[in-house]
Design an enzyme around this catalytic site. Structure first.
Site, PDB file in Angstrom:
ATOM      1  N   HIS A  18       0.814  -1.156   0.066  1.00 35.08           N
ATOM      2  CA  HIS A  18       0.141   0.107  -0.054  1.00 35.08           C
ATOM      3  C   HIS A  18       1.026   1.263  -0.105  1.00 35.08           C
ATOM      4  O   HIS A  18       0.689   2.099  -0.814  1.00 35.08           O
ATOM      5  CB  HIS A  18      -0.882   0.020   1.159  1.00 35.08           C
ATOM      6  CG  HIS A  18      -1.804  -1.052   1.157  1.00 35.08           C
ATOM      7  ND1 HIS A  18      -1.955  -2.063   2.310  1.00 35.08           N
ATOM      8  CD2 HIS A  18      -2.841  -1.332   0.432  1.00 35.08           C
ATOM      9  CE1 HIS A  18      -2.995  -2.792   2.265  1.00 35.08           C
ATOM     10  NE2 HIS A  18      -3.498  -2.775   1.069  1.00 35.08           N
ATOM     11  N   LYS A  42     -16.268  -7.919   5.002  1.00 36.86           N
ATOM     12  CA  LYS A  42     -14.934  -8.380   5.777  1.00 36.86           C
ATOM     13  C   LYS A  42     -15.143  -8.376   7.040  1.00 36.86           C
ATOM     14  O   LYS A  42     -15.742  -7.312   7.510  1.00 36.86           O
ATOM     15  CB  LYS A  42     -13.917  -7.759   5.279  1.00 36.86           C
ATOM     16  CG  LYS A  42     -13.353  -8.003   3.752  1.00 36.86           C
ATOM     17  CD  LYS A  42     -12.178  -7.157   3.405  1.00 36.86           C
ATOM     18  CE  LYS A  42     -11.667  -7.538   1.905  1.00 36.86           C
ATOM     19  NZ  LYS A  42     -10.665  -6.723   1.591  1.00 36.86           N
ATOM     20  N   ARG A  95      -2.221  -6.106  -7.847  1.00 38.25           N
ATOM     21  CA  ARG A  95      -1.066  -7.089  -8.076  1.00 38.25           C
ATOM     22  C   ARG A  95      -1.139  -7.859  -9.293  1.00 38.25           C
ATOM     23  O   ARG A  95      -0.098  -8.106  -9.969  1.00 38.25           O
ATOM     24  CB  ARG A  95      -1.109  -7.888  -6.840  1.00 38.25           C
ATOM     25  CG  ARG A  95      -0.754  -7.067  -5.459  1.00 38.25           C
ATOM     26  CD  ARG A  95      -0.954  -7.590  -4.172  1.00 38.25           C
ATOM     27  NE  ARG A  95      -2.602  -7.885  -4.273  1.00 38.25           N
ATOM     28  CZ  ARG A  95      -3.128  -8.213  -3.163  1.00 38.25           C
ATOM     29  NH1 ARG A  95      -2.605  -8.571  -1.915  1.00 38.25           N
ATOM     30  NH2 ARG A  95      -4.463  -8.209  -3.287  1.00 38.25           N
ATOM     31  N   SER A 132      -2.770  -7.974   2.934  1.00 41.28           N
ATOM     32  CA  SER A 132      -3.009  -7.775   4.510  1.00 41.28           C
ATOM     33  C   SER A 132      -3.646  -9.362   4.862  1.00 41.28           C
ATOM     34  O   SER A 132      -3.030  -9.502   6.125  1.00 41.28           O
ATOM     35  CB  SER A 132      -4.240  -6.875   4.754  1.00 41.28           C
ATOM     36  OG  SER A 132      -3.687  -5.814   4.060  1.00 41.28           O
TER      37      SER A 132
HETATM   38  O1  PNS Z   1      -9.504  -3.168   0.802  1.00 34.75           O
HETATM   39  P1  PNS Z   1     -10.725  -3.603   0.346  1.00 34.75           P
HETATM   40  O2  PNS Z   1     -11.596  -4.191   1.260  1.00 34.75           O
HETATM   41  O3  PNS Z   1     -10.831  -4.396  -0.870  1.00 34.75           O
HETATM   42  O4  PNS Z   1     -11.695  -2.252  -0.121  1.00 34.75           O
HETATM   43  C1  PNS Z   1     -12.831  -2.207  -0.792  1.00 34.75           C
HETATM   44  C2  PNS Z   1     -13.463  -0.749  -0.544  1.00 34.75           C
HETATM   45  C3  PNS Z   1     -13.588  -0.719   0.988  1.00 34.75           C
HETATM   46  C4  PNS Z   1     -12.748   0.050  -1.130  1.00 34.75           C
HETATM   47  C5  PNS Z   1     -15.060  -0.971  -1.211  1.00 34.75           C
HETATM   48  O5  PNS Z   1     -15.584  -1.931  -0.309  1.00 34.75           O
HETATM   49  C6  PNS Z   1     -15.841   0.517  -0.829  1.00 34.75           C
HETATM   50  O6  PNS Z   1     -15.543   1.410  -1.769  1.00 34.75           O
HETATM   51  N1  PNS Z   1     -16.679   0.451   0.152  1.00 34.75           N
HETATM   52  C7  PNS Z   1     -17.429   1.693   0.455  1.00 34.75           C
HETATM   53  C8  PNS Z   1     -18.903   1.355   0.104  1.00 34.75           C
HETATM   54  C9  PNS Z   1     -19.207   1.858  -1.409  1.00 34.75           C
HETATM   55  O7  PNS Z   1     -19.211   2.794  -1.982  1.00 34.75           O
HETATM   56  N2  PNS Z   1     -19.509   0.345  -1.890  1.00 34.75           N
HETATM   57  C10 PNS Z   1     -19.718   0.561  -3.567  1.00 34.75           C
HETATM   58  C11 PNS Z   1     -18.558   0.165  -4.186  1.00 34.75           C
HETATM   59  S1  PNS Z   1     -18.728  -0.090  -5.689  1.00 34.75           S
END
Ligand code: PNS
Length: 161
Positions: A18, A42, A95, A132
């Protein structure tokens, strides 16, 4: 043109992968807003405030807090939050193709929602194995994680032990 980009993720915990994406994003954008997001899909190991603290300390140690702001989002749409911040770009690191498969639908939905674009940065080839979830597994089994995470994360795991 946006001078501010948003870099969202669970960051549970932040890794050196990151941090590489953060440093390289700053070659393209003047300012970065890291958004530590509560992902209901998650079950996190670290709380949202703990994750924010580890990210902030890692950036502080690298003298990056002049150009990077850290905040959290525990509910609501990322696109709406980005709009409120005045950002029209989301940064995502990938990645391998597996990450792209996961990220592409989100990038398309986010663009449908508010027109925000997602810019994908390929990870450094030396970081493709860092995640992670593997860090958490290795740490849970008392393995060495110093090659994968900043010092703040090592402190974070120690504080939870
Ligand atoms: O590190 P991650 O868990 O893969 O990140 C995913 C994340 C948190 C970026 C995504 O789930 C997100 O943007 N969540 C916020 C809620 C939202 O806007 N959801 C619609 C996504 S299309």
């Amino acid at each position: 043109m946006s001078k501010l980009a948003v870099y969202p993720g669970s960051f549970d915990p932040i890794t050196l992968g990151h941090i590489d994406i953060i440093e390289r994003s700053l070659e393209v954008f003047e300012h970065l807003q890291i958004v530590v997001v509560h992902n209901p899909g998650k079950q996190p190991f670290f709380t949202l405030p703990e994750r924010v603290q580890m990210v902030t300390e890692a950036l502080e140690e690298r003298n990056l807090l002049r150009k990077v702001t850290v905040s959290s989002l525990d509910s609501g749409l990322l696109t709406k939050y980005a709009e409120e911040l005045g950002a029209n770009v989301i940064i995502k690191g990938f990645r391998t193709g597996v990450d792209i498969e996961y990220e592409l639908p989100m990038a398309r939905v986010n663009r449908d929602l508010t027109g925000i674009e997602t810019v994908f940065l390929p990870s450094d080839p030396g970081n493709t194995h860092i995640s992670s979830s593997l860090v958490k597994q290795v740490a849970a089994l008392n393995g060495e994680i110093a090659k994968y995470v900043p010092a703040s994360v090592i402190r974070g795991f120690k504080a939870k032990a």
